[in-house]
Design a protein around this motif. Structure first.
Motif, mmCIF file in Angstrom:
data_model
loop_
_atom_site.group_PDB
_atom_site.id
_atom_site.type_symbol
_atom_site.label_atom_id
_atom_site.label_comp_id
_atom_site.label_asym_id
_atom_site.label_seq_id
_atom_site.Cartn_x
_atom_site.Cartn_y
_atom_site.Cartn_z
ATOM 1 N N GLN A 46 0.832 -1.203 0.000
ATOM 2 C CA GLN A 46 0.000 0.000 0.000
ATOM 3 C C GLN A 46 0.869 1.257 0.000
ATOM 4 O O GLN A 46 0.626 2.189 -0.773
ATOM 5 N N SER A 47 1.904 1.300 0.817
ATOM 6 C CA SER A 47 2.735 2.498 0.896
ATOM 7 C C SER A 47 3.539 2.725 -0.386
ATOM 8 O O SER A 47 3.866 3.868 -0.714
ATOM 9 N N LEU A 48 3.844 1.646 -1.124
ATOM 10 C CA LEU A 48 4.534 1.782 -2.407
ATOM 11 C C LEU A 48 3.588 2.187 -3.531
ATOM 12 O O LEU A 48 4.039 2.551 -4.619
ATOM 13 N N GLY A 49 2.292 2.096 -3.294
ATOM 14 C CA GLY A 49 1.315 2.460 -4.318
ATOM 15 C C GLY A 49 1.328 1.522 -5.512
ATOM 16 O O GLY A 49 1.117 1.941 -6.649
ATOM 17 N N LEU A 50 1.550 0.238 -5.256
ATOM 18 C CA LEU A 50 1.640 -0.731 -6.347
ATOM 19 C C LEU A 50 0.294 -0.921 -7.028
ATOM 20 O O LEU A 50 -0.745 -0.995 -6.372
ATOM 21 N N LYS A 51 0.336 -1.002 -8.364
ATOM 22 C CA LYS A 51 -0.873 -1.275 -9.132
ATOM 23 C C LYS A 51 -0.497 -2.027 -10.393
ATOM 24 O O LYS A 51 0.604 -1.857 -10.937
ATOM 25 N N GLU A 52 -1.394 -2.882 -10.853
ATOM 26 C CA GLU A 52 -1.135 -3.641 -12.084
ATOM 27 C C GLU A 52 -0.897 -2.676 -13.232
ATOM 28 O O GLU A 52 -1.578 -1.665 -13.358
ATOM 29 N N GLY A 53 0.087 -3.009 -14.057
ATOM 30 C CA GLY A 53 0.455 -2.157 -15.174
ATOM 31 C C GLY A 53 1.550 -1.169 -14.824
ATOM 32 O O GLY A 53 2.163 -0.571 -15.703
ATOM 33 N N GLY A 54 1.808 -0.999 -13.536
ATOM 34 C CA GLY A 54 2.866 -0.089 -13.096
ATOM 35 C C GLY A 54 4.233 -0.735 -13.230
ATOM 36 O O GLY A 54 4.366 -1.915 -13.549
ATOM 37 N N VAL A 55 5.254 0.046 -12.985
ATOM 38 C CA VAL A 55 6.636 -0.428 -13.059
ATOM 39 C C VAL A 55 7.186 -0.526 -11.650
ATOM 40 O O VAL A 55 6.923 0.332 -10.804
ATOM 41 N N ALA A 56 7.946 -1.585 -11.389
ATOM 42 C CA ALA A 56 8.581 -1.789 -10.090
ATOM 43 C C ALA A 56 9.900 -2.527 -10.298
ATOM 44 O O ALA A 56 10.201 -2.984 -11.405
ATOM 45 N N TYR A 57 10.667 -2.627 -9.237
ATOM 46 C CA TYR A 57 11.949 -3.327 -9.273
ATOM 47 C C TYR A 57 11.895 -4.532 -8.354
ATOM 48 O O TYR A 57 11.393 -4.438 -7.238
ATOM 49 N N GLY A 58 12.424 -5.640 -8.826
ATOM 50 C CA GLY A 58 12.637 -6.806 -7.988
ATOM 51 C C GLY A 58 14.090 -6.778 -7.560
ATOM 52 O O GLY A 58 14.993 -6.760 -8.404
ATOM 53 N N VAL A 59 14.340 -6.716 -6.270
ATOM 54 C CA VAL A 59 15.702 -6.644 -5.739
ATOM 55 C C VAL A 59 16.006 -7.975 -5.069
ATOM 56 O O VAL A 59 15.312 -8.383 -4.144
ATOM 57 N N ILE A 60 17.044 -8.636 -5.556
ATOM 58 C CA ILE A 60 17.384 -9.963 -5.059
ATOM 59 C C ILE A 60 18.746 -9.896 -4.382
ATOM 60 O O ILE A 60 19.736 -9.513 -4.998
ATOM 61 N N LYS A 61 18.769 -10.224 -3.107
ATOM 62 C CA LYS A 61 20.027 -10.287 -2.374
ATOM 63 C C LYS A 61 19.978 -11.530 -1.507
ATOM 64 O O LYS A 61 19.083 -11.689 -0.685
ATOM 65 N N ALA A 62 20.901 -12.395 -1.722
ATOM 66 C CA ALA A 62 20.912 -13.649 -0.968
ATOM 67 C C ALA A 62 22.347 -13.990 -0.596
ATOM 68 O O ALA A 62 23.277 -13.760 -1.372
ATOM 69 N N SER A 63 22.504 -14.534 0.571
ATOM 70 C CA SER A 63 23.842 -14.945 0.984
ATOM 71 C C SER A 63 24.216 -16.293 0.379
ATOM 72 O O SER A 63 25.376 -16.656 0.329
ATOM 73 N N SER A 64 23.214 -17.048 -0.068
ATOM 74 C CA SER A 64 23.498 -18.322 -0.724
ATOM 75 C C SER A 64 22.351 -18.675 -1.660
ATOM 76 O O SER A 64 21.216 -18.294 -1.437
ATOM 77 N N VAL A 65 22.687 -19.388 -2.693
ATOM 78 C CA VAL A 65 21.704 -19.905 -3.632
ATOM 79 C C VAL A 65 21.951 -21.395 -3.737
ATOM 80 O O VAL A 65 23.062 -21.837 -4.023
ATOM 81 N N MET A 66 20.926 -22.183 -3.459
ATOM 82 C CA MET A 66 21.056 -23.645 -3.513
ATOM 83 C C MET A 66 20.497 -24.174 -4.818
ATOM 84 O O MET A 66 19.535 -23.631 -5.354
ATOM 85 N N ILE A 67 21.106 -25.212 -5.316
ATOM 86 C CA ILE A 67 20.679 -25.889 -6.539
ATOM 87 C C ILE A 67 20.394 -27.336 -6.190
ATOM 88 O O ILE A 67 21.141 -27.966 -5.436
ATOM 89 N N GLY A 68 19.315 -27.898 -6.730
ATOM 90 C CA GLY A 68 18.984 -29.294 -6.492
ATOM 91 C C GLY A 68 18.510 -29.972 -7.750
ATOM 92 O O GLY A 68 18.070 -29.307 -8.685
ATOM 93 N N VAL A 69 18.620 -31.256 -7.780
ATOM 94 C CA VAL A 69 18.124 -32.065 -8.893
ATOM 95 C C VAL A 69 17.440 -33.296 -8.313
ATOM 96 O O VAL A 69 17.704 -33.696 -7.178
ATOM 97 N N ASP A 70 16.551 -33.902 -9.104
ATOM 98 C CA ASP A 70 15.918 -35.145 -8.710
ATOM 99 C C ASP A 70 16.910 -36.292 -8.840
ATOM 100 O O ASP A 70 17.807 -36.278 -9.689
ATOM 101 N N ASP A 71 16.765 -37.287 -7.973
ATOM 102 C CA ASP A 71 17.641 -38.479 -8.056
ATOM 103 C C ASP A 71 17.305 -39.291 -9.264
ATOM 104 O O ASP A 71 16.234 -39.417 -9.728
#
Length: 70
Positions: free
Chosen positions: A45-70
């Motif tokens: 609500q405070s960001l005023g998000l609405k469909e059709g608007g523009v926003a940023y996805g900010v990704i910060k992670a200390s680790s990224v895990m990868i997995g596969v099926d056996d």
């Protein structure tokens, strides 16, 4: 906007699912490529998000895990 995260993806808001506590926001960052984030409804609500608007996805992670099926 200056931030320490290196992964900043701008996109168009293509979906918002509002809940009493959290809101799910979906960004289309490239044709056919979407990312979804869950944020507090107060933040949405405070960001005023609405469909059709523009926003940023900010990704910060200390680790990224990868997995596969056996």
């Amino acid at each position: 906007m200056k931030i320490s995260a290196r992964n900043v993806l701008n996109g168009k808001i293509v979906g918002i699912v509002r809940g009493p506590v959290t809101t799910e926001v979906t960004l289309e960052i490239a044709p056919g490529v979407q990312i979804t984030s869950t944020i507090t409804s107060n933040s949405a609500q405070s960001l005023g998000l609405k469909e059709g608007g523009v926003a940023y996805g900010v990704i910060k992670a200390s680790s990224v895990m990868i997995g596969v099926d056996d």
